[in-house]
Design an enzyme around this catalytic site. Sequence first.
Site, PDB file in Angstrom:
ATOM      1  N   ASP A  59      25.666   0.985  21.311  1.00 40.27           N
ATOM      2  CA  ASP A  59      24.425   1.054  22.084  1.00 40.27           C
ATOM      3  C   ASP A  59      24.630   1.944  23.314  1.00 40.27           C
ATOM      4  O   ASP A  59      23.692   2.173  24.083  1.00 40.27           O
ATOM      5  CB  ASP A  59      23.900  -0.340  22.446  1.00 40.27           C
ATOM      6  N   SER A  60      25.846   2.501  23.466  1.00 39.12           N
ATOM      7  CA  SER A  60      26.064   3.559  24.461  1.00 39.12           C
ATOM      8  C   SER A  60      25.122   4.726  24.178  1.00 39.12           C
ATOM      9  O   SER A  60      24.866   5.555  25.054  1.00 39.12           O
ATOM     10  CB  SER A  60      27.517   4.047  24.426  1.00 39.12           C
ATOM     11  N   ASP A  98      26.295  -1.537  16.637  1.00 37.19           N
ATOM     12  CA  ASP A  98      26.196  -2.401  17.810  1.00 37.19           C
ATOM     13  C   ASP A  98      24.877  -3.169  17.769  1.00 37.19           C
ATOM     14  O   ASP A  98      23.828  -2.595  17.442  1.00 37.19           O
ATOM     15  CB  ASP A  98      26.183  -1.524  19.067  1.00 37.19           C
ATOM     16  N   LYS A 128      28.657  -5.293  15.743  1.00 37.61           N
ATOM     17  CA  LYS A 128      29.445  -5.668  16.918  1.00 37.61           C
ATOM     18  C   LYS A 128      28.525  -6.332  17.911  1.00 37.61           C
ATOM     19  O   LYS A 128      27.366  -5.907  18.056  1.00 37.61           O
ATOM     20  CB  LYS A 128      30.095  -4.432  17.547  1.00 37.61           C
ATOM     21  N   GLU A 130      28.487  -8.230  22.012  1.00 36.56           N
ATOM     22  CA  GLU A 130      29.231  -8.434  23.254  1.00 36.56           C
ATOM     23  C   GLU A 130      29.237  -9.906  23.643  1.00 36.56           C
ATOM     24  O   GLU A 130      28.227 -10.599  23.465  1.00 36.56           O
ATOM     25  CB  GLU A 130      28.581  -7.622  24.391  1.00 36.56           C
ATOM     26  N   GLU A 197      37.498  -4.082  26.545  1.00 35.31           N
ATOM     27  CA  GLU A 197      37.079  -2.938  27.386  1.00 35.31           C
ATOM     28  C   GLU A 197      37.457  -3.173  28.848  1.00 35.31           C
ATOM     29  O   GLU A 197      37.122  -4.220  29.422  1.00 35.31           O
ATOM     30  CB  GLU A 197      35.557  -2.708  27.249  1.00 35.31           C
TER      31      GLU A 197
HETATM   32  O1  KIV Z   1      28.418   1.036  22.893  1.00 34.09           O
HETATM   33  C1  KIV Z   1      29.571   1.483  22.834  1.00 34.09           C
HETATM   34  O2  KIV Z   1      29.815   2.676  22.683  1.00 34.09           O
HETATM   35  C2  KIV Z   1      30.670   0.529  22.972  1.00 34.09           C
HETATM   36  C3  KIV Z   1      32.042   1.079  23.149  1.00 34.09           C
HETATM   37  C4  KIV Z   1      32.243   1.491  24.549  1.00 34.09           C
HETATM   38  C5  KIV Z   1      33.088   0.110  22.708  1.00 34.09           C
HETATM   39  O3  KIV Z   1      30.439  -0.648  22.959  1.00 34.09           O
END
Ligand code: KIV
Length: 301
Positions: A59-60, A98, A128, A130, A197
């Site tokens: 989600d970056s 994500d 993924k 968090e 992280e």
């Molecule tokens: O969203 C993302 O790119 C991430 C990485 C920094 C692990 O969660």
Amino acid sequence: MSTRPVYPGANAPAAGKLPITELAEMKSRGDKIVMVTAYDAPSARLADAAGVDLILVGDSAAMVVLGHDSTVPATLDEMLVLVRAATRGAKRPLVVADMPFGTFQVSDEKAVENAIRLVKEGGAEAVKLEGGRAVASRVRALAAAGIPVMGHIGLTPQTATALGGFKAQGRTAAKAAELYEDALALEAAGCFAIVLEAVPAEVAERVTEALRVPSIGIGAGSSCDGQVLVWHDMLGLYDGRAPRFVKRYADLAGAITSALASYAEEVRGGRFPESQHTYSIPEDELALFEAEVGAVRRAAR
Ligand code: KIV
């Protein structure tokens, strides 16, 4: 003897895909796992060609692709577009999608519903999310639904405000111990790997030793079982301030800007396009066309 053809199951991995079980094998052999983010088909193809093991559609993307100031605004529909594109480009690497903020916080049921969309509509092999112990029941629910889950602890950008900003985590004995407990709880809940992280290297090392599943570090030192970097950070494509843990392997922004400046200069100077960039028409067809143009002009007078 049966003559019926053997079909792969609906959930069978595509041919050539890295089996997810190989990741734990890599950890036990001491082979490092390479993960990078990617958000479209050409990038995923390049990561695949470079031998990357895991592609994270993070989600970056909210920041590095969509121009937001944080990852919070990313929506499931936006992520789905990016996940679909990346899965089309990634043949061998497993694609991890994500779960954006708001898609797993409400309930186990909502988390499963949303993760199913990422797998079924997006084509991701895993998701993924968090959080530590607080999301253990989500991880259990997803794993029970047959969806491989990667955990993410330490600096969790979706809740950076609650953490006091984008800064390293686990820097006191008490906080490091919490992180350690979180990692074990996520593993017990069914995560196949855990991102650490912005965690002190010594803490990440202890966590990695304690886990049976691989740790994937980003700003967590070299003892992690694998590493992940954000595409735009490592390739010099993000104009924001990169965190200290980023290593820039290329200056693509510089290369792209100079290519675009050359293009602009050549267009303005009439030097592009040249004959090799141009199509031609056979002489006889051109003569007929000119005659037609002449006739149209005369008729218009
Ligand atoms: O969203 C993302 O790119 C991430 C990485 C920094 C692990 O969660």
